[in-house]
Design a protein around this motif. Structure first.
Motif, PDB file in Angstrom:
ATOM      1  N   TYR B  54       0.844  -1.195   0.000  1.00  0.00           N
ATOM      2  CA  TYR B  54       0.000   0.000   0.000  1.00  0.00           C
ATOM      3  C   TYR B  54       0.879   1.246   0.000  1.00  0.00           C
ATOM      4  CZ  TYR B  54      -4.318  -2.523   0.899  1.00  0.00           C
ATOM      5  OH  TYR B  54      -5.410  -3.340   0.788  1.00  0.00           O
ATOM      6  N   LEU B  55       0.545   2.182  -0.877  1.00  0.00           N
ATOM      7  CA  LEU B  55       1.221   3.484  -0.848  1.00  0.00           C
ATOM      8  C   LEU B  55       0.567   4.347   0.220  1.00  0.00           C
ATOM      9  CD1 LEU B  55       3.194   5.538  -2.005  1.00  0.00           C
ATOM     10  CD2 LEU B  55       1.551   6.010  -3.811  1.00  0.00           C
ATOM     11  N   TYR B  56      -0.753   4.312   0.275  1.00  0.00           N
ATOM     12  CA  TYR B  56      -1.509   4.909   1.377  1.00  0.00           C
ATOM     13  C   TYR B  56      -2.835   4.196   1.472  1.00  0.00           C
ATOM     14  CZ  TYR B  56      -3.289   7.645  -2.597  1.00  0.00           C
ATOM     15  OH  TYR B  56      -3.804   8.038  -3.805  1.00  0.00           O
ATOM     16  N   ARG B  57      -3.499   4.412   2.575  1.00  0.00           N
ATOM     17  CA  ARG B  57      -4.789   3.763   2.784  1.00  0.00           C
ATOM     18  C   ARG B  57      -5.877   4.804   3.016  1.00  0.00           C
ATOM     19  NH1 ARG B  57      -4.507  -1.813   4.375  1.00  0.00           N
ATOM     20  NH2 ARG B  57      -2.336  -2.503   4.440  1.00  0.00           N
ATOM     21  N   ALA B  58      -7.075   4.414   2.688  1.00  0.00           N
ATOM     22  CA  ALA B  58      -8.211   5.306   2.940  1.00  0.00           C
ATOM     23  C   ALA B  58      -8.273   5.624   4.427  1.00  0.00           C
ATOM     24  CB  ALA B  58      -9.509   4.637   2.489  1.00  0.00           C
ATOM     25  N   GLY B  59      -8.445   6.876   4.745  1.00  0.00           N
ATOM     26  CA  GLY B  59      -8.548   7.294   6.135  1.00  0.00           C
ATOM     27  C   GLY B  59      -7.263   7.866   6.690  1.00  0.00           C
ATOM     28  N   SER B  60      -6.136   7.518   6.086  1.00  0.00           N
ATOM     29  CA  SER B  60      -4.862   8.038   6.596  1.00  0.00           C
ATOM     30  C   SER B  60      -4.715   9.498   6.199  1.00  0.00           C
ATOM     31  CB  SER B  60      -3.699   7.201   6.070  1.00  0.00           C
ATOM     32  OG  SER B  60      -3.682   7.226   4.661  1.00  0.00           O
ATOM     33  N   PRO B  61      -4.042  10.286   7.046  1.00  0.00           N
ATOM     34  CA  PRO B  61      -3.947  11.718   6.763  1.00  0.00           C
ATOM     35  C   PRO B  61      -3.072  12.001   5.550  1.00  0.00           C
ATOM     36  CG  PRO B  61      -2.594  11.139   8.660  1.00  0.00           C
ATOM     37  CD  PRO B  61      -3.376   9.918   8.308  1.00  0.00           C
ATOM     38  N   LEU B  62      -3.437  13.050   4.846  1.00  0.00           N
ATOM     39  CA  LEU B  62      -2.647  13.450   3.682  1.00  0.00           C
ATOM     40  C   LEU B  62      -1.334  14.070   4.141  1.00  0.00           C
ATOM     41  CD1 LEU B  62      -2.259  14.279   0.657  1.00  0.00           C
ATOM     42  CD2 LEU B  62      -3.413  16.402   1.236  1.00  0.00           C
ATOM     43  N   GLN B  63      -0.242  13.481   3.705  1.00  0.00           N
ATOM     44  CA  GLN B  63       1.055  14.118   3.931  1.00  0.00           C
ATOM     45  C   GLN B  63       1.606  14.607   2.608  1.00  0.00           C
ATOM     46  OE1 GLN B  63       1.993  14.345   6.970  1.00  0.00           O
ATOM     47  NE2 GLN B  63       1.055  12.630   8.092  1.00  0.00           N
ATOM     48  N   SER B  64       1.564  13.718   1.643  1.00  0.00           N
ATOM     49  CA  SER B  64       2.245  13.973   0.384  1.00  0.00           C
ATOM     50  C   SER B  64       1.396  13.531  -0.790  1.00  0.00           C
ATOM     51  CB  SER B  64       3.557  13.175   0.337  1.00  0.00           C
ATOM     52  OG  SER B  64       4.409  13.536   1.399  1.00  0.00           O
ATOM     53  N   LEU B  65       1.705  14.078  -1.926  1.00  0.00           N
ATOM     54  CA  LEU B  65       1.246  13.512  -3.185  1.00  0.00           C
ATOM     55  C   LEU B  65       2.379  12.628  -3.702  1.00  0.00           C
ATOM     56  CD1 LEU B  65      -0.369  16.668  -4.819  1.00  0.00           C
ATOM     57  CD2 LEU B  65      -1.413  14.938  -3.344  1.00  0.00           C
ATOM     58  N   TYR B  66       2.042  11.733  -4.592  1.00  0.00           N
ATOM     59  CA  TYR B  66       3.037  10.807  -5.101  1.00  0.00           C
ATOM     60  C   TYR B  66       3.023  10.789  -6.623  1.00  0.00           C
ATOM     61  CZ  TYR B  66       2.807   9.242  -0.285  1.00  0.00           C
ATOM     62  OH  TYR B  66       2.815   9.216   1.088  1.00  0.00           O
TER      63      TYR B  66
END
Lengths: 246, 246
Positions: B54-66
């Motif tokens: 997973y690069l990110y998961r639903a619900g996790s806070p936005l830190q970065s764009l990829y």
DNA sequence: CGCTATCTTGAGTAGCGTCAAGTCATGTGG
DNA sequence: CCACATGACTTGACGCTACTCAAGATAGCG
């Protein structure tokens, strides 16, 4: 509101964002008074639209974004072959035209579903101003992102929901947006036809009509033509995520 | 796959945007060298992902764009009830995570479909920098807008196309994106399963499989597992906008 | 008051989903 | 290197949902 019976005049339609009841929902959200004044200076005119008027057409060059002040609009994407699909319905406080920034041309038609008023915001100047006002920049990014998020929701709807589930989701979405604007969450008037609802939901108008009738018979919703009353919001919500075999 | 058995080292993965072959497609498009250097300074690390990571998961806070450097990813929207729908497939040069700006939380999962490498771009710093570099600001807006435009296309697909038409549109879209990156427009390998294709297209995996078989029998496409060869692009294009009763 | 657009309802059908069986590809451990 | 397990894919038979076609009701508008 101006008293008296002065004939309608474009200058009259001029209202400052600062005095607009929608500023919480619209672009100025989060700006201080001085910043709002600078944004105000951009919004060079308010356009009045009658039912059926086009705000812009697919293929026309991007000049401005538009914020809905009053009324109701739809945007439609067009297939090469003439098929058209409603991509969204827009009510007051919502921003239109963002699909055109990438290519410089509008990819959709925007049509008024009733008499409406929009604020025209020249996009180039908005970009310039947003470099000066970080709050404006951030809020504009949030608005664009929310449009993407909304689209994801529509994809989920179109890709994995049953007909009645789609209509339930649609009604609940409208309900929520009316409530956010201070209107009744349970009673409202649909400004679009069954065919337009169907197009948005990926269904035929007969299917929409049948689903309405079914909700009515179940006592979940009272439907009289375009007037909708949600009788049992809980049951409507219960329809979501239960049909559609997994 | 890294040659030798040197342990993976983040520093090794560091490449400047300026030397990246994707800069035409990616965020730096249209920037001058000095501006690219400033953008480079933001991209604080490249992340390597294995299939299934997973690069990110639903619900996790936005830190970065990829930004995708190499490889292939999908993003999935999740229903409350657990149903999931693939909202998009992402290849090199494409930007992920923009759905999270509005709420500050990711609304979708992003998963690698093969070994992939992404550039991480802290969003707050990107916003700051884009205030300084109008070209960057404008290009970022164009990228977000194109995501909206892409979503409109998916809505059209999900709302008004037949099964085989959807698959044809999907293959042609992939073909075009590969071509834009210098790969063959007619031969490529699908990195996703039939089920993932089906989820994206609003179809069941069996339907996808049947449509592939049909294309194969017609001689339009040669399908061998995940390897696709488009034999007759014209006929594939001809499938668009002809079925689906009006 | 009549015209037209919109909506409702019914009957029949087609397309896609569901269920199920079997094949093929990939990877693992003996 | 092979046997086996597992996940992915294909194919067939059947059923259901939503589409199609059609007729009639209703509402809005000049």
């Amino acid at each position: 509101m101006q008293a008296k019976t002065i004939p309608i005049n474009v200058a009259q339609l001029r209202h400052a964002c600062s005095s607009c009841s929608l500023s919480e929902l619209c672009l100025p959200a989060g700006l201080d008074l001085q910043e709002i004044d600078r944004l105000d200076a951009l919004v060079n005119r308010k356009r009045a639209l009658k039912r059926g008027d086009y705000l812009y057409r697919a293929g026309s060059p991007l000049q401005s974004l538009y914020a809905v002040r009053t009324g109701f609009l739809k945007s439609c994407v067009l297939h090469d072959d003439g098929r058209e699909q409603v991509a969204g319905f827009h009510m007051m406080g919502e921003l239109l035209g963002m699909d055109a920034i990438g290519s410089g041309k509008h990819l959709s038609d925007a049509v008024a579903l009733e008499s409406s008023e929009v604020c025209e915001i020249p996009f180039g100047e908005l970009e310039n101003l947003s470099r000066d006002i970080p709050n404006l920049q951030q809020h504009f990014h949030r608005i664009m992102s929310r449009e993407i998020a909304r689209d994801y929701g529509v994809m989920l709807l179109l890709g994995s929901m049953r007909a009645e589930e789609r209509l339930a989701a649609f009604l609940l979405n409208l309900s929520q947006r009316f409530a956010a604007r201070g209107y009744s969450a349970t009673q409202f008037i649909l400004r679009m036809t069954r065919e337009e609802i169907g197009s948005y939901l990926g269904l035929k108008l007969e299917t929409v009509s049948r689903a309405f009738s079914h909700f009515q018979n179940e006592g979940i919703v009272a439907v009289q033509n375009k007037t909708i009353e949600i009788k049992e919001p809980e049951r409507l919500r219960g329809l979501l995520g239960q049909c559609a075999g997994h």
